[in-house]
Design a protein around this motif. Structure first.
Motif, PDB file in Angstrom:
ATOM      1  N   UNK A   1       0.801  -1.224   0.000  1.00 42.63           N
ATOM      2  CA  UNK A   1       0.000   0.000   0.000  1.00 42.63           C
ATOM      3  C   UNK A   1       0.836   1.277   0.000  1.00 42.63           C
ATOM      4  N   UNK A   2       1.981   1.285   0.679  1.00 41.36           N
ATOM      5  CA  UNK A   2       2.849   2.460   0.645  1.00 41.36           C
ATOM      6  C   UNK A   2       3.364   2.683  -0.771  1.00 41.36           C
ATOM      7  N   UNK A   3       3.870   1.617  -1.396  1.00 47.65           N
ATOM      8  CA  UNK A   3       4.408   1.740  -2.748  1.00 47.65           C
ATOM      9  C   UNK A   3       3.334   2.177  -3.740  1.00 47.65           C
ATOM     10  N   UNK A   4       2.152   1.583  -3.654  1.00 53.44           N
ATOM     11  CA  UNK A   4       1.078   1.933  -4.581  1.00 53.44           C
ATOM     12  C   UNK A   4       0.668   3.391  -4.413  1.00 53.44           C
ATOM     13  N   UNK A   5       0.607   3.861  -3.177  1.00 54.01           N
ATOM     14  CA  UNK A   5       0.270   5.259  -2.917  1.00 54.01           C
ATOM     15  C   UNK A   5       1.352   6.179  -3.469  1.00 54.01           C
ATOM     16  N   UNK A   6       2.622   5.786  -3.291  1.00 54.35           N
ATOM     17  CA  UNK A   6       3.729   6.591  -3.807  1.00 54.35           C
ATOM     18  C   UNK A   6       3.722   6.684  -5.315  1.00 54.35           C
ATOM     19  N   UNK A   7       3.492   5.571  -5.991  1.00 56.18           N
ATOM     20  CA  UNK A   7       3.456   5.567  -7.458  1.00 56.18           C
ATOM     21  C   UNK A   7       2.343   6.482  -7.966  1.00 56.18           C
ATOM     22  N   UNK A   8       1.182   6.398  -7.342  1.00 57.39           N
ATOM     23  CA  UNK A   8       0.069   7.251  -7.775  1.00 57.39           C
ATOM     24  C   UNK A   8       0.350   8.722  -7.476  1.00 57.39           C
TER      25      UNK A   8
END
Length: 363
Positions: A285-292
Motif C-alpha cells: 500500500x505504501x508503494x502503490x500510494x507513492x506511485x500514484x
C-alpha cells in the motif's frame, strides 16, 4: 523588509543582493509577477533581458544551495534548463521565466506539505496480518515512534491517515476465495489456494488478486489505528478497500482504477505540492500510494525508516521503481531536514517539478 524592485541601473553584477531578492520572493505578500521579474533581473548579469546558461546556473545554485559545479552537476543543470527553454533557443526569456516561475519555481519556493500515513492499523502490527509473521518478518510497530516524531517535530499543512476498511466478504481474503469464480487459466482449485498466492478471478473485467488473511474488517479492533500512534488534530481519514469485489492498495485509487478515494480532492483543496508517505506495508500500500502520487504530479518523498513491508525482494523492487519514477526515498532525519529547510529546496524534487510543468499556452 519591503519587496525589492530591481531596475536596470542597480542590477548587481556580483549577485550581492540576490539573497535579499530571494528572501523577498519567499514573502507571501509579494506579487507573483514581481517575484519573477525581481529574480530574472537580479540574475541577468549582462542585462540583455534573458538568462543564458551561466546566469541560469547561478540562479539554480542560489536556490538549491549547490556546491561546486562538476561535469555531472553541469549536465543536470543543462537538463533542468532544457525543460524550461520552451523554444529551444538556448536562453530563458521573460515569457519562459514567467511560465517557469508560476508552474515550477513557485512550488519549489512555497511548498505545501502533506504527511500521508498509510494503514498503520492493529491487524498489520499484532493482528491477523502482522508483518512480523510475513516472509520479511519486519515489525510494523517500529514505524510508530518514527511517525510520531515526524508529527511532533515538524508541522505539515495536512496530515492524512489512510485505512484499509474491508467488508467481511472482501475479495482479497483467502477464506473468501470460493466466493468468486476463478479464471479458466488458473492452475489451482479453490481448495488448493494458499495465503500470498496470486490468482485471477473471472469477473468483468477480470482481476488479479493476492490472497491475504482476513484483515481490517470494518469497525473491528484490527481495523483501528495503532493505539500509540499520534493522531493529529484536524487530520483527514481516507477509507479504502470498501468495495467487496476489488482491492485498493493505493490511498488514491482502487487496484483497477475503476474508482478513487477523496484523497486527491483533499490535497487539491489545500494546494498541496509535496507529499511525505510512510506506513504499512512498504511493498504493497505504501508503494502503490507513492506511485500514484508521483503520477498525479506531487513531489513525493518516501520516509524509508517509517515503513515496513511484507517481502524483502518486493520492498527492494518497489523502492527502485519509486526512485526511477521521481520519488525521493529518505530516512526520517533527512526528511526532517528537508522539511525544516523549505527555503533551500531539494534539487531532485525541483527537477521533478520542472518535468511535470503544464505545457505553455500562447495567447
Amino acid at each position: 523588509m519591503e519587496p525589492i524592485c530591481v531596475s536596470p541601473n542597480n542590477i548587481p553584477h556580483d549577485y550581492s543582493n540576490s539573497v535579499e531578492v530571494y528572501e523577498s520572493a519567499m514573502r507571501e505578500d509579494v506579487n507573483e509577477e514581481d517575484e519573477a521579474l525581481n529574480m530574472l533581473n537580479t540574475f541577468d548579469k549582462n542585462r540583455d533581458g534573458v538568462l543564458d546558461f551561466e546566469e541560469f546556473s547561478n540562479l539554480l545554485q542560489h536556490i538549491f544551495q549547490l556546491g561546486p559545479i562538476d561535469m555531472t552537476s553541469e549536465e543536470k543543470l543543462k537538463s533542468f534548463m532544457l525543460l524550461l527553454d520552451l523554444n529551444n533557443d538556448g536562453v530563458i526569456d521573460r515569457t519562459e521565466f514567467q511560465h517557469a516561475w508560476t508552474h515550477c519555481f513557485d512550488k519549489i519556493l512555497h511548498p505545501v506539505t502533506a504527511l500521508i500515513i498509510v494503514d498503520v492499523q492493529n491487524d498489520f502490527i499484532d493482528g491477523s496480518l502482522a508483518l512480523r509473521h510475513c516472509p520479511a518478518q519486519q515489525d510494523g510497530a517500529e514505524v510508530v515512534p518514527v511517525i510520531n516524531r515526524l508529527l511532533e517535530e515538524r508541522e505539515f499543512d495536512l496530515v492524512v491517515y489512510s485505512m484499509d476498511w474491508h467488508p467481511d466478504t472482501h475479495i482479497s481474503f483467502i477464506d473468501n476465495v470460493h466466493m468468486y469464480p476463478l479464471d479458466k487459466g488458473c492452475t489451482k482449485r479453490f481448495d488448493e489456494c494458499c495465503t500470498y498466492d496470486e490468482v485471477t478471478f473471472d469477473l468483468s473485467p477480470p482481476r488479479t488478486q493476492v490472497l491475504w488473511p482476513a484483515h481490517c474488517i470494518q469497525d473491528s479492533e484490527g481495523a483501528k489505528l495503532a493505539s500509540n500512534l499520534k493522531v493529529s488534530p484536524g487530520a483527514v481519514r481516507i477509507y479504502k478497500g470498501t468495495n467487496p469485489d476489488i482491492d485498493s492498495y493505493s490511498a488514491f485509487f482502487d487496484n483497477m482504477r475503476l474508482s478513487q478515494t477523496s484523497l486527491q480532492e483533499e490535497l487539491e483543496k489545500r494546494h498541496v505540492t509535496d507529499v511525505y508517505i510512510c506506513g504499512l506495508a512498504y511493498d504493497v500500500c505504501v508503494a502503490a500510494t507513492g506511485v500514484d502520487a508521483v503520477g498525479l504530479g506531487y513531489r513525493t518523498v518516501i520516509v524509508n525508516d517509517a515503513c515496513r513491508g511484507v517481502m524483502e525482494d518486493k520492498i527492494k523492487e518497489e523502492k527502485e521503481k519509486l526512485q526511477e519514477q521521481g520519488a525521493l526515498v529518505l530516512e526520517s532525519d533527512e526528511a526532517m531536514k528537508l522539511l525544516a529547510n523549505k527555503a533551500r529546496p531539494n534539487f531532485d524534487l525541483g527537477c521533478f517539478t520542472a518535468k511535470t510543468m503544464p505545457p505553455f499556452a500562447s495567447t
